[in-house]
Design a protein around this motif. Sequence first.
Motif, PDB file in Angstrom:
ATOM      1  N   SER A 202      47.969  33.065  48.587  1.00 18.52           N
ATOM      2  CA  SER A 202      47.336  33.856  47.522  1.00 18.52           C
ATOM      3  C   SER A 202      46.701  35.118  48.109  1.00 18.52           C
ATOM      4  CB  SER A 202      46.265  33.038  46.813  1.00 18.52           C
ATOM      5  OG  SER A 202      46.854  31.895  46.217  1.00 18.52           O
ATOM      6  N   LYS A 203      46.792  36.206  47.298  1.00 16.11           N
ATOM      7  CA  LYS A 203      46.241  37.474  47.770  1.00 16.11           C
ATOM      8  C   LYS A 203      46.000  38.397  46.580  1.00 16.11           C
ATOM      9  CE  LYS A 203      46.953  40.953  51.354  1.00 16.11           C
ATOM     10  NZ  LYS A 203      47.854  41.400  52.456  1.00 16.11           N
ATOM     11  N   THR A 204      44.939  39.205  46.699  1.00 17.64           N
ATOM     12  CA  THR A 204      44.659  40.264  45.698  1.00 17.64           C
ATOM     13  C   THR A 204      44.955  41.608  46.349  1.00 17.64           C
ATOM     14  OG1 THR A 204      42.924  38.940  44.644  1.00 17.64           O
ATOM     15  CG2 THR A 204      42.906  41.319  44.234  1.00 17.64           C
ATOM     16  N   THR A 205      45.720  42.473  45.624  1.00 15.41           N
ATOM     17  CA  THR A 205      46.166  43.747  46.210  1.00 15.41           C
ATOM     18  C   THR A 205      45.185  44.869  45.892  1.00 15.41           C
ATOM     19  OG1 THR A 205      47.406  44.500  44.263  1.00 15.41           O
ATOM     20  CG2 THR A 205      48.522  42.989  45.792  1.00 15.41           C
TER      21      THR A 205
ATOM     22  N   TYR B 120      46.081  49.491  37.833  1.00 14.33           N
ATOM     23  CA  TYR B 120      46.112  48.026  37.903  1.00 14.33           C
ATOM     24  C   TYR B 120      45.975  47.563  39.365  1.00 14.33           C
ATOM     25  CZ  TYR B 120      48.262  48.789  33.321  1.00 14.33           C
ATOM     26  OH  TYR B 120      48.540  49.206  32.043  1.00 14.33           O
ATOM     27  N   TYR B 121      45.782  46.260  39.515  1.00 13.01           N
ATOM     28  CA  TYR B 121      45.957  45.580  40.807  1.00 13.01           C
ATOM     29  C   TYR B 121      46.581  44.213  40.534  1.00 13.01           C
ATOM     30  CZ  TYR B 121      41.600  43.002  39.832  1.00 13.01           C
ATOM     31  OH  TYR B 121      40.625  42.201  39.276  1.00 13.01           O
ATOM     32  N   LEU B 122      47.120  43.573  41.604  1.00 14.88           N
ATOM     33  CA  LEU B 122      47.860  42.328  41.447  1.00 14.88           C
ATOM     34  C   LEU B 122      47.087  41.150  42.055  1.00 14.88           C
ATOM     35  CD1 LEU B 122      51.437  43.508  42.545  1.00 14.88           C
ATOM     36  CD2 LEU B 122      50.412  43.605  40.246  1.00 14.88           C
ATOM     37  N   SER B 123      47.265  40.010  41.397  1.00 21.53           N
ATOM     38  CA  SER B 123      46.873  38.723  41.985  1.00 21.53           C
ATOM     39  C   SER B 123      48.157  37.962  42.275  1.00 21.53           C
ATOM     40  CB  SER B 123      45.980  37.923  41.031  1.00 21.53           C
ATOM     41  OG  SER B 123      44.718  38.545  40.884  1.00 21.53           O
ATOM     42  N   VAL B 124      48.394  37.656  43.577  1.00 16.37           N
ATOM     43  CA  VAL B 124      49.659  37.041  43.974  1.00 16.37           C
ATOM     44  C   VAL B 124      49.374  35.633  44.526  1.00 16.37           C
ATOM     45  CG1 VAL B 124      51.716  37.287  45.414  1.00 16.37           C
ATOM     46  CG2 VAL B 124      50.531  39.338  44.558  1.00 16.37           C
ATOM     47  N   MET B 125      50.163  34.709  44.038  1.00 14.83           N
ATOM     48  CA  MET B 125      50.113  33.332  44.562  1.00 14.83           C
ATOM     49  C   MET B 125      51.535  32.936  44.926  1.00 14.83           C
ATOM     50  SD  MET B 125      47.369  31.469  42.021  1.00 14.83           S
ATOM     51  CE  MET B 125      48.025  32.238  40.534  1.00 14.83           C
TER      52      MET B 125
ATOM     53  N   GLY C  65      60.915  30.877  49.602  1.00 15.47           N
ATOM     54  CA  GLY C  65      60.856  29.499  49.156  1.00 15.47           C
ATOM     55  C   GLY C  65      59.542  29.212  48.456  1.00 15.47           C
ATOM     56  N   GLY C  66      59.612  28.258  47.553  1.00 15.63           N
ATOM     57  CA  GLY C  66      58.442  27.914  46.791  1.00 15.63           C
ATOM     58  C   GLY C  66      58.314  28.777  45.540  1.00 15.63           C
ATOM     59  N   ALA C  67      57.229  28.586  44.795  1.00 17.46           N
ATOM     60  CA  ALA C  67      57.005  29.323  43.551  1.00 17.46           C
ATOM     61  C   ALA C  67      56.205  30.600  43.841  1.00 17.46           C
ATOM     62  CB  ALA C  67      56.268  28.460  42.555  1.00 17.46           C
ATOM     63  N   LEU C  68      56.510  31.646  43.073  1.00 15.69           N
ATOM     64  CA  LEU C  68      55.800  32.933  43.203  1.00 15.69           C
ATOM     65  C   LEU C  68      55.228  33.312  41.840  1.00 15.69           C
ATOM     66  CD1 LEU C  68      55.052  35.436  44.945  1.00 15.69           C
ATOM     67  CD2 LEU C  68      57.225  36.463  44.173  1.00 15.69           C
ATOM     68  N   LEU C  69      53.916  33.619  41.804  1.00 11.38           N
ATOM     69  CA  LEU C  69      53.247  34.045  40.565  1.00 11.38           C
ATOM     70  C   LEU C  69      52.570  35.394  40.817  1.00 11.38           C
ATOM     71  CD1 LEU C  69      52.194  33.572  37.670  1.00 11.38           C
ATOM     72  CD2 LEU C  69      50.233  32.354  38.695  1.00 11.38           C
ATOM     73  N   ILE C  70      52.917  36.359  39.951  1.00 11.47           N
ATOM     74  CA  ILE C  70      52.317  37.704  40.038  1.00 11.47           C
ATOM     75  C   ILE C  70      51.601  37.971  38.715  1.00 11.47           C
ATOM     76  CG2 ILE C  70      52.727  40.170  40.402  1.00 11.47           C
ATOM     77  CD1 ILE C  70      55.317  39.427  41.837  1.00 11.47           C
ATOM     78  N   GLN C  71      50.302  38.221  38.802  1.00 11.23           N
ATOM     79  CA  GLN C  71      49.496  38.541  37.620  1.00 11.23           C
ATOM     80  C   GLN C  71      48.934  39.966  37.747  1.00 11.23           C
ATOM     81  OE1 GLN C  71      46.684  35.236  37.825  1.00 11.23           O
ATOM     82  NE2 GLN C  71      47.819  34.150  36.200  1.00 11.23           N
ATOM     83  N   PHE C  72      48.767  40.633  36.570  1.00 13.80           N
ATOM     84  CA  PHE C  72      48.321  42.030  36.535  1.00 13.80           C
ATOM     85  C   PHE C  72      46.904  42.093  35.981  1.00 13.80           C
ATOM     86  CE2 PHE C  72      52.900  41.873  36.151  1.00 13.80           C
ATOM     87  CZ  PHE C  72      53.328  42.803  37.083  1.00 13.80           C
ATOM     88  N   HIS C  73      46.054  42.884  36.630  1.00 19.57           N
ATOM     89  CA  HIS C  73      44.670  43.053  36.198  1.00 19.57           C
ATOM     90  C   HIS C  73      44.380  44.541  35.976  1.00 19.57           C
ATOM     91  CE1 HIS C  73      43.446  38.888  37.319  1.00 19.57           C
ATOM     92  NE2 HIS C  73      44.448  39.024  38.190  1.00 19.57           N
ATOM     93  N   ASP C  74      43.562  44.824  34.964  1.00 22.14           N
ATOM     94  CA  ASP C  74      43.097  46.196  34.709  1.00 22.14           C
ATOM     95  C   ASP C  74      42.046  46.533  35.766  1.00 22.14           C
ATOM     96  OD1 ASP C  74      41.743  48.520  33.731  1.00 22.14           O
ATOM     97  OD2 ASP C  74      42.464  48.073  31.701  1.00 22.14           O
TER      98      ASP C  74
END
Length: 208
Positions: free
Chosen positions: A126-129, A189-194, A146-155
């Motif tokens: 996990s990481k915040t950009t 924006y910035y991203l939250s990545v898991m 490999g594995g699952a990737l989740l990208i979320q967008f934040h204002d």
Amino acid sequence: MQPPTPPVPPTFIERQIATYRYDVHRWAQRLGLSEWALWVILAGVVVAGCGLWGIAGLNAMTDSARARAFNTATTQAAAAEVTETAIPTATQAAQSSVQAQPTATSAPIPTATPSAVVLHVSGNGSKTTASFAVHGTWQVDWACNGGALLIQFHDAHTNDYALNLDDIQYDCPDNGGRDTSVMHGSGTYYLSVMGGDGWDITVTDLPN
């Protein structure tokens, strides 16, 4: 015995003739001439007066004809001058109209704004950009091992989830995989990545 016939009264003309004769007789005595000589003189005066009147009338007619001829010539000359003046004036107006027409100029061709990479980040777990700005249309490219990737967008201004943008969810194959998603909406924006073992994300601004 019949009564005498009353005399007929003289007419107006007879009375005038008698008056003229009396006047001629009186003036002849004053001038010391005979009545016949005075009548001759009067006749000459009358003839001379008629001649002078006729000459004056003829002169008046001649002057009138000359005036009409002069007016006609003046009018024709003025009309010719107006016509000659109007022709170059119309030509000059046409030339002025041609000169007044705007010259067509080529509009500058707008240059396309080049695409720009506004974010490139890679990591594990996990990481915040950092924040990035986009204008209208932009693209997210990712790759993972490999594995699952989740990208979320934040204002970036409110730190809340960007409700106008959907999360990206991707199941990475064991031997690795990659994909692309095009997003719409200007903002910062910035991203939250898991993610799993390892991932790489690039955001490219596509304003045109």
